[in-house]
Design an enzyme around this catalytic site. Structure first.
Site, PDB file in Angstrom:
ATOM      1  CE1 TYR A 291      -3.051  -3.006   0.410  1.00  0.00           C
ATOM      2  CE2 TYR A 291      -3.568  -2.286   2.628  1.00  0.00           C
ATOM      3  CZ  TYR A 291      -3.758  -3.169   1.585  1.00  0.00           C
ATOM      4  OH  TYR A 291      -4.660  -4.187   1.723  1.00  0.00           O
TER       5      TYR A 291
ATOM      6  CB  SER B 119     -14.686   5.965   3.997  1.00  0.00           C
ATOM      7  OG  SER B 119     -15.095   7.260   3.552  1.00  0.00           O
ATOM      8  CB  VAL B 120     -10.218   9.350   2.803  1.00  0.00           C
ATOM      9  CG1 VAL B 120      -9.198   8.235   2.656  1.00  0.00           C
ATOM     10  CG2 VAL B 120     -10.815   9.708   1.439  1.00  0.00           C
TER      11      VAL B 120
ATOM     12  NE  ARG C 298     -19.915   8.382   1.693  1.00  0.00           N
ATOM     13  CZ  ARG C 298     -19.799   8.529   0.383  1.00  0.00           C
ATOM     14  NH1 ARG C 298     -18.664   8.192  -0.218  1.00  0.00           N
ATOM     15  NH2 ARG C 298     -20.799   8.996  -0.331  1.00  0.00           N
TER      16      ARG C 298
END
Length: 280
Positions: free
Chosen positions: A52, A234-235, A239
């Protein structure tokens, strides 16, 4: 106010929060910000991976959170090109350095990659890392039943968890049944499906309307009801909080039956098949 997050027990005596925060496809800089927000919202389980490219950011967020390290569960993973006994040991050390930690709570083999023939040696390296207390628990991602059996046959050690694509269109019933039989926890990645199709499915929307919840909360609650560990990403501030609040949503048998009926079998898969995948 968020209720206490439910936990899943591992067969090695450790446990994991049933809902965590994933950072796939989040840049290092954004991961630092997003993980900070997630921790503030109440998450205590963070899932990252070497591939990542954001272990540094995750580590900075945790270090700067003011929350004791012992209260945060951190997962990272060995990537495909780092498989093999010695390479895995070196990769783990590099991940720990980027994270700024002496250990991770869970270290996983990221993909099976059967054509390479290195997953058993890689698993042996994870066993060594656990002995050295550099990984509190060890498991796998994207493994088949046959491959998990092979790990056990060669080492006598089963993974504590298998993290794999799972959502209502592809619920992995056979795999989950095997894991339950052998005390292996199931963890869902891409839990909300792909491209928004699942979240606009009429069945999901009907359940959401019934409970005055969001579609994402309904799907997350379905995973939790099955007993799976789930790591929605989610960023977006709202959310991040909304996803965690899904632990308060309790679906009834009618809801679960309706969502279970969305199973598309192999056609529901959106990612590579672990049985045949081979990539760097």
């Amino acid at each position: 106010m968020i209720q206490t997050i439910p936990q899943t027990n591992f067969h090695d005596g450790n446990c994991i929060d049933q809902i965590g925060y994933g950072v796939w496809k989040v840049s290092d800089t954004d991961a630092e910000i997003a993980v900070g927000k997630a921790l503030k919202a109440g998450y205590r389980h963070i899932d990252t991976a070497r591939i990542y490219g954001n272990e540094d950011g995750v580590g900075r967020a945790i270090a700067n959170s003011g929350i004791p390290r012992g209260e945060i569960f951190v997962t990272t993973k060995v990537w495909n090109s780092d498989q093999g006994y010695d390479k895995t040991l070196a990769a783990a050390e590099a991940s720990l350095e980027r994270l700024g930690m002496g250990h991770v709570d869970l270290y996983l083999i990221h993909w099976l990659q059967p054509q390479r023939g290195t997953y058993v040696d890689t698993w042996k390296a994870l066993i060594q890392l656990q002995k050295e207390e550099k990984a509190t628990s060890i498991g796998v991602c994207n493994f088949t039943i046959e491959a998990m059996e092979e790990l056990y046959e060669h080492t006598g050690v089963r993974p504590v968890i298998n993290q794999v694509e799972t959502h209502p269109y592809f619920p992995q019933a056979e795999l989950r049944a095997y894991e339950a039989k052998h005390g292996i926890a199931h963890e869902s990645w891409s839990p909300l499906g792909h491209g928004g199709k699942l979240l606009t499915d009429p069945v999901i929307l009907a359940v959401a309307q019934k409970h005055e919840a969001s579609a994402a909360q309904v799907v997350i609650a379905w995973h939790l009801a099955l007993g799976s560990v789930v790591i929605p990403k989610s960023v977006t501030d709202s959310r991040i909080i909304e996803n965690l609040e899904a632990i308060e949503l309790k679906l009834d048998d009618e809801d679960l039956a309706a969502i279970n009926g969305l199973d598309r079998g192999p056609e529901g898969r959106i990612s590579a098949d672990p049985a045949t995948s081979d990539f760097e």
